[in-house]
Design a protein around this motif. Structure first.
Motif, PDB file in Angstrom:
ATOM      1  N   CYS A  87      -8.105   5.728  34.180  1.00 36.49           N
ATOM      2  CA  CYS A  87      -9.502   5.809  33.298  1.00 36.49           C
ATOM      3  C   CYS A  87      -9.294   7.123  32.236  1.00 36.49           C
ATOM      4  CB  CYS A  87     -10.508   6.632  34.246  1.00 36.49           C
ATOM      5  SG  CYS A  87     -10.601   7.860  35.070  1.00 36.49           S
ATOM      6  N   SER A 120     -13.091   6.938  27.909  1.00 37.85           N
ATOM      7  CA  SER A 120     -14.564   7.325  27.635  1.00 37.85           C
ATOM      8  C   SER A 120     -15.279   7.938  28.821  1.00 37.85           C
ATOM      9  CB  SER A 120     -15.398   6.027  27.419  1.00 37.85           C
ATOM     10  OG  SER A 120     -15.525   5.483  28.251  1.00 37.85           O
ATOM     11  N   VAL A 121     -16.335   8.762  28.346  1.00 37.30           N
ATOM     12  CA  VAL A 121     -16.764   9.532  29.540  1.00 37.30           C
ATOM     13  C   VAL A 121     -17.470   8.502  30.434  1.00 37.30           C
ATOM     14  CG1 VAL A 121     -18.816  11.073  30.001  1.00 37.30           C
ATOM     15  CG2 VAL A 121     -17.173  11.650  28.264  1.00 37.30           C
ATOM     16  N   LYS A 122     -17.946   7.627  30.057  1.00 37.03           N
ATOM     17  CA  LYS A 122     -18.945   6.370  30.584  1.00 37.03           C
ATOM     18  C   LYS A 122     -17.651   5.646  31.768  1.00 37.03           C
ATOM     19  CE  LYS A 122     -21.794   2.380  30.340  1.00 37.03           C
ATOM     20  NZ  LYS A 122     -22.486   1.370  29.590  1.00 37.03           N
ATOM     21  N   SER A 123     -16.723   5.237  31.329  1.00 37.06           N
ATOM     22  CA  SER A 123     -15.903   4.370  32.040  1.00 37.06           C
ATOM     23  C   SER A 123     -15.155   5.437  33.152  1.00 37.06           C
ATOM     24  CB  SER A 123     -14.699   3.571  31.260  1.00 37.06           C
ATOM     25  OG  SER A 123     -14.020   4.534  30.884  1.00 37.06           O
ATOM     26  N   SER A 124     -14.951   6.552  33.020  1.00 34.87           N
ATOM     27  CA  SER A 124     -14.340   7.682  33.553  1.00 34.87           C
ATOM     28  C   SER A 124     -15.427   7.731  34.882  1.00 34.87           C
ATOM     29  CB  SER A 124     -14.117   8.681  33.111  1.00 34.87           C
ATOM     30  OG  SER A 124     -13.107   8.622  31.876  1.00 34.87           O
ATOM     31  N   LEU A 125     -16.564   8.140  34.472  1.00 39.05           N
ATOM     32  CA  LEU A 125     -17.916   8.433  35.350  1.00 39.05           C
ATOM     33  C   LEU A 125     -17.863   7.147  36.338  1.00 39.05           C
ATOM     34  CD1 LEU A 125     -20.425  10.093  33.308  1.00 39.05           C
ATOM     35  CD2 LEU A 125     -19.027  11.247  34.821  1.00 39.05           C
ATOM     36  N   GLN A 126     -17.738   6.055  35.892  1.00 37.77           N
ATOM     37  CA  GLN A 126     -18.038   4.969  36.649  1.00 37.77           C
ATOM     38  C   GLN A 126     -16.765   4.836  37.794  1.00 37.77           C
ATOM     39  OE1 GLN A 126     -18.024   1.463  34.107  1.00 37.77           O
ATOM     40  NE2 GLN A 126     -20.277   1.554  33.783  1.00 37.77           N
ATOM     41  N   GLU A 138     -20.628  14.286  35.411  1.00 37.06           N
ATOM     42  CA  GLU A 138     -20.695  14.238  33.619  1.00 37.06           C
ATOM     43  C   GLU A 138     -20.279  15.581  33.105  1.00 37.06           C
ATOM     44  OE1 GLU A 138     -23.308  12.531  30.087  1.00 37.06           O
ATOM     45  OE2 GLU A 138     -24.227  12.212  32.032  1.00 37.06           O
ATOM     46  N   ARG A 189     -16.969  15.872  30.883  1.00 37.70           N
ATOM     47  CA  ARG A 189     -17.239  16.477  29.368  1.00 37.70           C
ATOM     48  C   ARG A 189     -16.287  17.522  29.054  1.00 37.70           C
ATOM     49  NH1 ARG A 189     -20.298  12.999  26.339  1.00 37.70           N
ATOM     50  NH2 ARG A 189     -21.955  11.779  27.320  1.00 37.70           N
ATOM     51  N   TRP A 220      -7.942  13.771  26.084  1.00 37.34           N
ATOM     52  CA  TRP A 220      -7.995  12.623  26.952  1.00 37.34           C
ATOM     53  C   TRP A 220      -6.389  12.695  27.250  1.00 37.34           C
ATOM     54  CZ3 TRP A 220     -11.694  11.414  29.550  1.00 37.34           C
ATOM     55  CH2 TRP A 220     -13.101  11.000  28.874  1.00 37.34           C
ATOM     56  N   ARG A 275     -17.233   7.869  40.168  1.00 34.82           N
ATOM     57  CA  ARG A 275     -18.051   7.741  41.341  1.00 34.82           C
ATOM     58  C   ARG A 275     -17.980   7.008  42.542  1.00 34.82           C
ATOM     59  NH1 ARG A 275     -22.525   7.816  36.496  1.00 34.82           N
ATOM     60  NH2 ARG A 275     -22.828  10.254  36.595  1.00 34.82           N
TER      61      ARG A 275
END
Length: 80
Positions: A43, A49-55, A20, A24, A32, A58
């Motif tokens: 992504c 978004s940070v959340k979708s990119s992290l998903q 994360e 960020r 972006w 990972r």
């Protein structure tokens, strides 16, 4: 978990840096649009978004490696 799991890892440049934090910091530094140009991943290009990119990162080791490589190559300024 091995007993020495939490010991220092001087040869690991990403030791103590979470995915994360990587995402960020890169987004703050490049934005972006430029991030999507540098690392061609949907992504970062489509509704990022940070959340979708992290998903995505990972569960996709090859993509994570590309992002971590960019992070290590990037020369951040103190204000970043």
């Amino acid at each position: 978990m091995p007993r020495d799991f939490h010991k220092e890892q001087p040869n690991n440049p990403l030791h103590g840096v979470t995915l994360e934090m990587v995402v960020r910091r890169l987004e703050q530094h490049y934005g972006w649009k430029e991030l999507a140009r540098l690392v061609r991943l949907n992504c970062f290009a489509n509704n990022p978004s940070v959340k979708s990119s992290l998903q995505f990162l990972r569960r996709t080791p090859w993509a994570r490696e590309k992002v971590e490589a960019l992070y290590m190559e990037t020369k951040f300024e103190e204000s970043d």
